[in-house]
Scaffold this active site. Structure first.
Site, PDB file in Angstrom:
ATOM      1  N   GLU A  16     109.397  68.454  26.072  1.00 26.04           N
ATOM      2  CA  GLU A  16     108.704  67.613  25.237  1.00 26.04           C
ATOM      3  C   GLU A  16     108.329  66.749  26.021  1.00 26.04           C
ATOM      4  OE1 GLU A  16     106.862  68.764  22.166  1.00 26.04           O
ATOM      5  OE2 GLU A  16     105.736  66.967  21.786  1.00 26.04           O
ATOM      6  N   THR A  47     102.382  67.010  25.531  1.00 26.24           N
ATOM      7  CA  THR A  47     101.346  66.658  24.230  1.00 26.24           C
ATOM      8  C   THR A  47      99.678  65.454  24.531  1.00 26.24           C
ATOM      9  OG1 THR A  47     102.254  64.414  23.794  1.00 26.24           O
ATOM     10  CG2 THR A  47     103.564  65.666  22.800  1.00 26.24           C
ATOM     11  N   ARG A 107      96.039  71.289  14.582  1.00 21.18           N
ATOM     12  CA  ARG A 107      95.193  70.776  14.341  1.00 21.18           C
ATOM     13  C   ARG A 107      95.336  69.446  14.584  1.00 21.18           C
ATOM     14  NH1 ARG A 107      95.304  69.064   8.400  1.00 21.18           N
ATOM     15  NH2 ARG A 107      96.213  67.093   9.203  1.00 21.18           N
ATOM     16  N   GLY A 108      96.257  69.012  14.447  1.00 23.15           N
ATOM     17  CA  GLY A 108      96.070  66.884  14.884  1.00 23.15           C
ATOM     18  C   GLY A 108      96.185  66.440  13.490  1.00 23.15           C
ATOM     19  N   TYR A 143     107.128  74.495  10.328  1.00 24.51           N
ATOM     20  CA  TYR A 143     107.213  72.961   9.767  1.00 24.51           C
ATOM     21  C   TYR A 143     108.581  73.772   8.787  1.00 24.51           C
ATOM     22  CZ  TYR A 143     103.485  71.237  11.435  1.00 24.51           C
ATOM     23  OH  TYR A 143     102.017  70.703  12.433  1.00 24.51           O
ATOM     24  N   HIS A 147     104.812  71.670   6.271  1.00 27.33           N
ATOM     25  CA  HIS A 147     104.045  70.180   5.986  1.00 27.33           C
ATOM     26  C   HIS A 147     103.954  69.203   5.329  1.00 27.33           C
ATOM     27  CE1 HIS A 147     100.311  68.872   7.561  1.00 27.33           C
ATOM     28  NE2 HIS A 147     100.870  68.860   8.566  1.00 27.33           N
ATOM     29  N   GLN A 174     108.487  71.833  14.428  1.00 25.29           N
ATOM     30  CA  GLN A 174     109.154  70.451  13.670  1.00 25.29           C
ATOM     31  C   GLN A 174     110.044  69.509  13.617  1.00 25.29           C
ATOM     32  OE1 GLN A 174     108.060  67.231  13.943  1.00 25.29           O
ATOM     33  NE2 GLN A 174     106.257  67.130  13.128  1.00 25.29           N
TER      34      GLN A 174
END
Ligand code: FAD
Length: 283
Positions: A16, A47, A107-108, A143, A147, A174
């Site tokens: 990433e 990203t 979603r952000g 996650y 989350h 994550q």
């Protein structure tokens, strides 16, 4: 190339990167990519800062360079919290024009300074919308420790299933520092009927400041073994970085031995860190 096809070979190893920050020269990301390409990751994801439109343009351009110059599949991150249906359609059109076939639909994060737009409340709604408006391959975030906004892990996994049912073909986790959290998470996914590949997100500890910032942002827990290393080398940044890299390598080797579908390395745009890890895990 659609990312889903990559999982026919296991484990997938991906990187990433992020677009240059406003005070960093734009060329820096292209130099980073020049260095990363020799490491032959299966794909590179880029990203997108949910708060900034400028970053969005660069995410798309960077993905295009990864694919056309380096011949590596790219995944463009797309957070929807500040988007409307119209603005997402424009972005999808831009992706199509630039040959980008893979999207990480997100979603952000909520920002206290910005009222979110209302067209997409959850990533699952964005996934359905993208599915209806093109033939993109769609990945989603997951996650292992839950989350931070979710009341508990089971509820979060229930919502994760909505993302997979809406069309996510693979999941990227994550960051986490305790492999057992990831193993027990993967077992729960299977129990809940989530059978798509799951990549383990690994962020090497390279400095005390960076780990403290990340942990406060995403709520990842620090196991005793890592906490002890951080305490032992707290006054010695070079030794802390070396110990942090060894810890990440140990995590990756163990995850691969235990059959992880993939490893997603948060490179923090640091090719030397990525190179060192790749050399060690290939031995
Ligand atoms: P969602 O899946 O929508 O989940 C968010 C919360 O809502 C969870 O608590 C979930 O349980 C809950 N929820 C979901 N559906 C429902 C429902 N129907 N009803 C009630 N609650 C629900 N952020 C960026 O801004 N840019 C990036 O490039 C970026 N890249 C990332 C890459 C990875 C691999 C990961 C793991 C995260 C990334 N993020 C990025 C951060 C991400 O945007 C945040 O973690 C965000 O807070 C949640 O995004 P999500 O897509 O997981 O949201």
């Amino acid at each position: 190339m659609k990312a889903a096809a990559l999982f026919e070979k296991k484990p997938v190893i991906s990187f990433e990167v992020f677009p240059p920050k406003p005070n960093t020269p734009i060329e820096s990301i292209y130099q980073t990519l020049d260095s990363l390409k020799d490491l032959k990751p299966d794909f590179i994801s880029v990203t997108y800062g949910a708060g900034g439109s400028q970053a969005g343009a660069s995410t798309c351009e960077i993905c295009q360079t990864i694919q056309s110059k380096h011949n590596i599949p790219a995944i463009a991150h797309l957070p929807c919290i500040n988007e409307t249906k119209e603005s997402v359609l424009e972005k999808l059109e831009d992706f199509r024009e630039k040959g980008i076939e893979n999207i990480l639909a997100l979603r952000g994060d909520k920002s206290p300074d910005k009222e979110p737009k209302t067209d997409f409340k959850h990533a699952s709604e964005l996934i359905s919308f993208i599915r209806q408006n093109g033939s993109f391959d769609i990945a989603a975030a997951c996650y292992p420790e839950g989350h931070p906004e979710a009341p508990d892990l089971d509820t979060d996994i229930m919502h994760l299933k909505e993302k997979v049912d809406a069309g996510a073909s693979h999941l990227i986790s994550q960051l986490f520092y305790n492999n057992h959290d990831f193993y027990s998470f993967c077992e729960k996914l299977v129990q809940k009927g989530i059978n798509v590949p799951v990549e383990a997100g690994i962020m090497p500890v390279t400095s005390k400041k960076s780990i403290e910032r990340m942990v406060s942002l995403c709520g990842a827990s620090i196991p005793n073994r890592l906490a002890k290393l951080m305490a032992r080398y707290s006054g010695d940044p070079a030794s802390l970085k070396a110990a942090g890299l060894e810890y990440a390598i140990m995590q990756i080797i163990e995850l691969i031995e235990n059959g992880a579908d993939g490893i997603h390395i948060y490179t923090m745009n640091n090719p030397d860190v990525a190179r060192y890890i790749m050399e060690q895990i290939k031995e």
